[in-house]
Design an enzyme around this catalytic site. Structure first.
Site, PDB file in Angstrom:
ATOM      1  CG  ASN A   6      -1.486   1.382   1.302  1.00  0.00           C
ATOM      2  OD1 ASN A   6      -1.410   2.032   0.674  1.00  0.00           O
ATOM      3  ND2 ASN A   6      -2.250   1.645   2.715  1.00  0.00           N
ATOM      4  CE  LYS A   8      -0.138   3.411   4.616  1.00  0.00           C
ATOM      5  NZ  LYS A   8       0.029   3.439   6.141  1.00  0.00           N
ATOM      6  CG  HIS A  91      -5.664   1.714   4.661  1.00  0.00           C
ATOM      7  ND1 HIS A  91      -5.343   2.690   6.006  1.00  0.00           N
ATOM      8  CD2 HIS A  91      -4.587   0.778   4.789  1.00  0.00           C
ATOM      9  CE1 HIS A  91      -4.280   2.786   6.108  1.00  0.00           C
ATOM     10  NE2 HIS A  91      -4.203   1.428   5.912  1.00  0.00           N
ATOM     11  CD  GLU A  93      -3.176   5.513   6.519  1.00  0.00           C
ATOM     12  OE1 GLU A  93      -2.827   5.631   5.345  1.00  0.00           O
ATOM     13  OE2 GLU A  93      -2.319   5.029   6.943  1.00  0.00           O
ATOM     14  CD  GLU A 157      -3.622  -2.618   6.914  1.00  0.00           C
ATOM     15  OE1 GLU A 157      -2.282  -2.891   6.499  1.00  0.00           O
ATOM     16  OE2 GLU A 157      -4.336  -1.534   7.184  1.00  0.00           O
ATOM     17  N   GLY A 163       1.745   1.834  11.086  1.00  0.00           N
ATOM     18  CA  GLY A 163       2.850   3.816  10.231  1.00  0.00           C
ATOM     19  C   GLY A 163       3.735   3.566  11.847  1.00  0.00           C
ATOM     20  CB  SER A 193       4.634  -1.859  12.462  1.00  0.00           C
ATOM     21  OG  SER A 193       4.579  -0.923  12.105  1.00  0.00           O
TER      22      SER A 193
HETATM   23  P1  PGA Z   1       2.695  -0.035   7.854  1.00  0.00           P
HETATM   24  O1  PGA Z   1       0.911   0.267   6.635  1.00  0.00           O
HETATM   25  O2  PGA Z   1       3.483  -0.793   7.384  1.00  0.00           O
HETATM   26  O3  PGA Z   1       3.736   1.713   6.914  1.00  0.00           O
HETATM   27  O4  PGA Z   1       2.900   0.398   8.749  1.00  0.00           O
HETATM   28  C1  PGA Z   1       0.453  -0.595   6.714  1.00  0.00           C
HETATM   29  C2  PGA Z   1      -0.779  -0.389   5.928  1.00  0.00           C
HETATM   30  O5  PGA Z   1      -1.406   1.346   6.615  1.00  0.00           O
HETATM   31  O6  PGA Z   1      -1.293  -0.821   5.772  1.00  0.00           O
END
Ligand code: PGA
Length: 233
Positions: A6, A8, A91, A93, A157, A163, A193
């Site tokens: 992803n 982003k 997601h 976010e 997640e 993140g 992560s």
């Molecule tokens: P990350 O993000 O691996 O940077 O923690 C995962 C995601 O948001 O899909």
């Protein structure tokens, strides 16, 4: 085993194409399905740069209507037209910043599947919800709006792991994945992560069917290393 990157809001069209050209030179394991999720404007160059490979291109979101007065939105038929294979939905976010609810998530999933896209739908609890002992209830609520489909995959997640560098332990991931699978028998990816050095242990859990990778998917070498970690687990 499915490993999805992803991106982003990273990698505009030129960078996405360059990354894709580099990725297609890398030897990726045959027993791992690999997917990348560029931002909208980078989808078409990524599709073109990855043509004739097994790497799938997914959008990061998709509207629940096929067309209409929805300024700033993109529909499933439009994604199909540029050769996109699937889409992420809900997601955290987007749940956090863009007003995504369980209901809008379910509507997006339904339309995307009906239009022939594959879907990775994201679920997961916040830190406050985990600390309040609400993880199972949150997963029940988020998964409860979904229906089984052969082209649907769930990504677990935990919001506190995205993140942050704070990864769920393999045991926490396994337990949440078992809960999700008991609600809906679908493949479940872990996200939050995931890095080359923790991927193998997470992916070795029996209920972990792959990973949704954010930060570590932005670099060809670390993304390829995670794909390799998914092989033969
Ligand atoms: P990350 O993000 O691996 O940077 O923690 C995962 C995601 O948001 O899909």
């Amino acid at each position: 085993m499915l490993i999805a990157g992803n991106w982003k809001m990273f990698k505009g069209p030129a960078e996405a194409a360059a990354f894709s050209r580099e990725l297609r030179q890398v030897a990726l394991p045959d027993d791992v399905d690999v997917v990348v999720c560029p931002p909208y404007v980078s989808l078409e160059p990524t599709v073109q740069a990855l043509a004739d490979t097994d790497i799938g291109v997914f959008a990061q979101n998709c509207h629940w209507e096929r067309e209409g007065a929805f300024t700033g939105e993109v529909s499933a038929p439009m994604l199909r037209e540029v050769g996109v294979y699937g889409t992420l939905v809900a997601h955290s976010e987007r749940r956090d910043w863009c007003g995504e609810t369980d209901e809008t998530a379910a509507a997006r999933v339904r339309t995307a599947l009906a239009e022939g896209l594959h879907v990775i739908v994201c679920v997961g609890e916040t830190l406050a919800e985990r600390e309040a002992g609400q993880t199972d209830a949150v997963l029940r609520r988020q998964v409860g709006v979904l229906e089984h489909d052969d082209n649907l995959v769930i990504a677990y997640e935990p919001v506190w792991a995205i993140g942050t560098g704070r990864t769920a332990t393999p045991e926490i991931a396994q337990q949440a994945h078992e809960t999700i699978k008991s609600l809906l028998d679908l493949p479940v990816l872990y996200g939050g992560s995931v890095k080359p050095d923790n991927a193998r242990e997470l992916l070795a859990q029996p209920a972990v069917d792959g990973a949704l990778v954010g930060g570590a998917s932005l670099d060809v070498e670390s993304f390829a290393a995670i794909c390799r970690a998914g092989s033969l687990t």
